[in-house]
Design an enzyme around this catalytic site. Structure first.
Site, mmCIF file in Angstrom:
data_model
loop_
_atom_site.group_PDB
_atom_site.id
_atom_site.type_symbol
_atom_site.label_atom_id
_atom_site.label_comp_id
_atom_site.label_asym_id
_atom_site.label_seq_id
_atom_site.Cartn_x
_atom_site.Cartn_y
_atom_site.Cartn_z
ATOM 1 N N ASN A 157 5.862 -16.513 -5.412
ATOM 2 C CA ASN A 157 5.400 -15.120 -5.350
ATOM 3 C C ASN A 157 5.313 -14.629 -3.907
ATOM 4 O O ASN A 157 5.630 -13.478 -3.611
ATOM 5 C CB ASN A 157 4.035 -14.977 -6.033
ATOM 6 C CG ASN A 157 3.731 -13.531 -6.373
ATOM 7 O OD1 ASN A 157 4.383 -12.945 -7.222
ATOM 8 N ND2 ASN A 157 2.797 -12.940 -5.659
ATOM 9 N N TYR A 162 0.823 -1.216 0.000
ATOM 10 C CA TYR A 162 0.000 0.000 0.000
ATOM 11 C C TYR A 162 0.853 1.261 0.000
ATOM 12 O O TYR A 162 0.514 2.257 0.636
ATOM 13 C CB TYR A 162 -0.924 0.000 1.227
ATOM 14 C CG TYR A 162 -1.926 -1.140 1.280
ATOM 15 C CD1 TYR A 162 -2.538 -1.626 0.130
ATOM 16 C CD2 TYR A 162 -2.284 -1.716 2.501
ATOM 17 C CE1 TYR A 162 -3.458 -2.656 0.187
ATOM 18 C CE2 TYR A 162 -3.214 -2.739 2.570
ATOM 19 C CZ TYR A 162 -3.797 -3.210 1.414
ATOM 20 O OH TYR A 162 -4.725 -4.225 1.481
ATOM 21 N N ASP A 214 -11.198 -5.126 7.817
ATOM 22 C CA ASP A 214 -9.884 -4.842 7.205
ATOM 23 C C ASP A 214 -9.319 -3.565 7.830
ATOM 24 O O ASP A 214 -9.985 -2.891 8.633
ATOM 25 C CB ASP A 214 -9.999 -4.734 5.676
ATOM 26 C CG ASP A 214 -8.732 -5.217 4.948
ATOM 27 O OD1 ASP A 214 -7.644 -4.677 5.237
ATOM 28 O OD2 ASP A 214 -8.835 -6.115 4.092
ATOM 29 N N GLY A 223 -10.289 -2.333 11.539
ATOM 30 C CA GLY A 223 -9.478 -2.701 12.699
ATOM 31 C C GLY A 223 -8.211 -3.396 12.240
ATOM 32 O O GLY A 223 -7.921 -3.416 11.038
ATOM 33 N N ASP A 224 -7.469 -3.944 13.211
ATOM 34 C CA ASP A 224 -6.205 -4.618 12.928
ATOM 35 C C ASP A 224 -6.264 -6.002 13.575
ATOM 36 O O ASP A 224 -6.359 -6.101 14.803
ATOM 37 C CB ASP A 224 -5.054 -3.776 13.500
ATOM 38 C CG ASP A 224 -3.686 -4.332 13.152
ATOM 39 O OD1 ASP A 224 -3.491 -5.563 13.255
ATOM 40 O OD2 ASP A 224 -2.804 -3.531 12.782
ATOM 41 N N HIS A 271 -1.235 -17.393 3.903
ATOM 42 C CA HIS A 271 -0.056 -17.536 3.027
ATOM 43 C C HIS A 271 0.825 -16.271 2.980
ATOM 44 O O HIS A 271 1.915 -16.313 2.434
ATOM 45 C CB HIS A 271 -0.470 -17.958 1.604
ATOM 46 C CG HIS A 271 -1.054 -16.867 0.761
ATOM 47 N ND1 HIS A 271 -1.264 -17.010 -0.594
ATOM 48 C CD2 HIS A 271 -1.489 -15.616 1.072
ATOM 49 C CE1 HIS A 271 -1.778 -15.896 -1.076
ATOM 50 N NE2 HIS A 271 -1.928 -15.038 -0.090
ATOM 51 N N ASP A 272 0.336 -15.148 3.549
ATOM 52 C CA ASP A 272 1.116 -13.904 3.542
ATOM 53 C C ASP A 272 2.204 -13.856 4.615
ATOM 54 O O ASP A 272 3.175 -13.110 4.473
ATOM 55 C CB ASP A 272 0.206 -12.691 3.817
ATOM 56 C CG ASP A 272 -0.711 -12.341 2.645
ATOM 57 O OD1 ASP A 272 -0.435 -12.765 1.510
ATOM 58 O OD2 ASP A 272 -1.706 -11.626 2.886
HETATM 59 N N1 SAM Z 1 -9.104 -11.732 1.599
HETATM 60 C C1 SAM Z 1 -8.927 -10.927 0.405
HETATM 61 C C2 SAM Z 1 -8.894 -11.777 -0.834
HETATM 62 O O1 SAM Z 1 -8.525 -12.954 -0.746
HETATM 63 O O2 SAM Z 1 -9.210 -11.276 -1.905
HETATM 64 C C3 SAM Z 1 -7.685 -10.083 0.474
HETATM 65 C C4 SAM Z 1 -6.393 -10.829 0.703
HETATM 66 S S1 SAM Z 1 -4.987 -9.738 0.769
HETATM 67 C C5 SAM Z 1 -3.691 -10.788 0.298
HETATM 68 C C6 SAM Z 1 -4.698 -9.525 2.506
HETATM 69 C C7 SAM Z 1 -5.698 -8.599 3.158
HETATM 70 O O3 SAM Z 1 -5.434 -8.525 4.561
HETATM 71 C C8 SAM Z 1 -5.640 -7.189 2.625
HETATM 72 O O4 SAM Z 1 -6.921 -6.731 2.305
HETATM 73 C C9 SAM Z 1 -5.034 -6.406 3.791
HETATM 74 O O5 SAM Z 1 -5.448 -5.051 3.810
HETATM 75 C C10 SAM Z 1 -5.537 -7.186 4.967
HETATM 76 N N2 SAM Z 1 -4.725 -7.008 6.176
HETATM 77 C C11 SAM Z 1 -3.371 -7.049 6.256
HETATM 78 N N3 SAM Z 1 -2.975 -6.856 7.531
HETATM 79 C C12 SAM Z 1 -4.100 -6.703 8.269
HETATM 80 C C13 SAM Z 1 -4.340 -6.476 9.662
HETATM 81 N N4 SAM Z 1 -3.316 -6.387 10.525
HETATM 82 N N5 SAM Z 1 -5.627 -6.355 10.074
HETATM 83 C C14 SAM Z 1 -6.660 -6.462 9.190
HETATM 84 N N6 SAM Z 1 -6.493 -6.676 7.862
HETATM 85 C C15 SAM Z 1 -5.225 -6.801 7.412
HETATM 86 C C1 ASE Z 2 -1.383 -12.115 -1.621
HETATM 87 C C2 ASE Z 2 -1.786 -12.558 -2.866
HETATM 88 C C3 ASE Z 2 -1.159 -12.054 -3.971
HETATM 89 C C4 ASE Z 2 -0.390 -11.167 -1.477
HETATM 90 C C5 ASE Z 2 0.250 -10.645 -2.578
HETATM 91 C C6 ASE Z 2 -0.143 -11.087 -3.837
HETATM 92 C C7 ASE Z 2 -1.301 -12.297 -5.366
HETATM 93 C C8 ASE Z 2 -0.383 -11.500 -6.014
HETATM 94 N N1 ASE Z 2 0.298 -10.757 -5.089
HETATM 95 O O1 ASE Z 2 -1.957 -12.615 -0.512
HETATM 96 C C9 ASE Z 2 -2.295 -13.175 -6.064
HETATM 97 C C10 ASE Z 2 -1.879 -14.487 -6.553
HETATM 98 N N2 ASE Z 2 -0.513 -14.615 -7.021
HETATM 99 C C11 ASE Z 2 -0.080 -14.199 -8.232
HETATM 100 C C12 ASE Z 2 1.302 -14.552 -8.595
HETATM 101 O O2 ASE Z 2 -0.792 -13.618 -8.986
#
Ligand code: SAM
Ligand code: ASE
Length: 348
Positions: free
Chosen positions: A305, A151, A214, A238-239, A258-259
């Site tokens: 990735n 972000y 989120d 929130g967090d 997975h993050d």
């Molecule tokens: N769940 C959604 C999807 O699969 O399309 C978004 C996945 S994205 C990889 C991770 C999400 O977690 C983002 O929207 C991010 O803003 C949110 N996020 C990251 N850290 C967070 C926190 N500490 N509290 C709440 N949300 C958080």
């Molecule tokens: C996450 C998912 C993704 C965090 C970063 C990301 C994706 C891309 N960047 O949770 C989506 C799926 N992966 C790819 C390679 O497109």
């Protein structure tokens, strides 16, 4: 084509050479998308010459002709020759998925892959050497919180949210119906981003309430850019690491586990276990590896990735069962959808 099948890869490495070309094949589609080729061909409603497309999109004629020809070779565009002039038109697949307007458009996914993932992958060698993400090297950012990198500007936040949103166009319904979740009255999608998956949940379970949770700036952007009047989902900010999570019967965690490194995943899942009543549960949504980790290639590439961009990894079923059991969840059930994303359900 047919002789490829009988000739040994040792005589002539067809597959290998095709893989070498993979990144250029991707970039041909991405560039056409960024230039607006698919939007123009859809709008035109008739086949156009390379000269016409070049003029409309302010590109060189020669460059555009080569790009269009490559797209024909890749069977994404069609061509017919009238009076010696090649006239190009879109295929149905290009109109549905590559042009901007349609409800199934993957335009936002393409923009993010092209402008953010592609530069990150330029540093895959270093990511593998160092075992850590390349946000600092690629974008000159301090290596603090991964979502500070994701972000890093308002524009990047919108692009990332566009990517997240577009995945559920394809997989959302399968995920929402992978298990019968109708017994869960209150569903909270933690890190639910734009609410795309949450809306699929609300559609599949009309008598349940669905809330997206989120970070505050993400909720603000979601409500500004991704919400309709009379939205079927609620938003709460929130967090989930530093604060409390709202009470729920089911917590959805899509592409969250997975993050992060395992210790953070365990901390978050433990928090959810403590917040659950008996009978409550968690639904994890991820691209799951085979148990022996020998595929699917998409999940293996997604795991790389996560190395290049985040702090986590993709896992096989036993990887999810193990972390869920460690914090006390049981009855872990796995559903492979056959698409990119799979579902894992566990209850307290
Ligand atoms: N769940 C959604 C999807 O699969 O399309 C978004 C996945 S994205 C990889 C991770 C999400 O977690 C983002 O929207 C991010 O803003 C949110 N996020 C990251 N850290 C967070 C926190 N500490 N509290 C709440 N949300 C958080
Ligand atoms: C996450 C998912 C993704 C965090 C970063 C990301 C994706 C891309 N960047 O949770 C989506 C799926 N992966 C790819 C390679 O497109």
């Amino acid at each position: 084509m047919a002789e490829h099948l009988s000739q040994s890869e040792l005589d002539y490495p067809f597959k290998l050479l095709e893989y070498f070309n993979g990144f250029r094949v991707s970039k041909v589609i991405f560039s056409a998308c960024e230039l607006g080729v698919f939007d123009l061909l859809l709008k035109a409603q008739e086949p156009l010459s390379a000269q016409h497309v070049a003029l409309e999109l302010s590109t060189s004629e020669d460059g555009m002709e080569r790009l269009l020809d490559a797209l024909v070779g890749m069977e994404i565009l069609e061509v017919e020759t009238t009076d010696g002039t090649a006239l190009y038109s879109s295929s149905d697949v290009a109109n549905l998925y590559l042009a901007k307007g349609s409800g199934k458009s993957l335009h936002d996914m393409i923009i993010y892959q092209s402008q953010t993932i592609y530069p990150l992958w330029n540093n895959l060698v270093d990511a593998v050497r160092e075992g850590k993400n390349q946000n600092e090297k690629t974008f000159g950012l301090p290596p603090e919180d991964i979502f500070q990198a994701v972000y890093r500007s308002e524009e990047e936040m919108l692009k990332f949210m566009g990517l997240m949103n577009s995945s559920w166009i394809l997989d959302g319904h399968d995920i929402a119906t992978a298990f019968n979740l109708s017994c869960f009255q209150k569903i909270v999608d933690l890190g639910g981003c734009t609410g795309a998956l949450a809306r699929e949940m609300a559609k599949a379970y009309p008598s349940s309430s669905v809330t997206v949770f989120d970070l505050p700036p993400v909720v603000e952007t979601a409500q500004k850019h991704f919400c309709q009047e009379d939205d079927a989902v609620l938003f709460q900010s929130g967090d989930f690491f530093s604060g409390d999570v709202p009470p729920a019967d089911l917590y959805v965690l899509a592409r969250i586990i997975h993050d992060w490194p395992e210790e953070k995943c365990l901390m978050l899942l433990k928090k959810l276990y403590d917040a659950c009543k008996p009978g409550g549960g968690v639904l994890l949504v991820e691209a799951m590896l085979f148990e022996n980790r020998r595929g699917p290639v998409t999940a293996q590439i997604f795991s790389l990735n996560m190395l290049v961009q985040m702090e986590g990894r993709e896992r096989p079923p036993s990887g999810y069962t193990s972390i869920l059991n460690k914090v006390g969840f049981h009855n872990v059930q796995v559903c492979r959808t056959g698409k990119s994303y799979d579902a894992i359900l566990a209850v307290r």
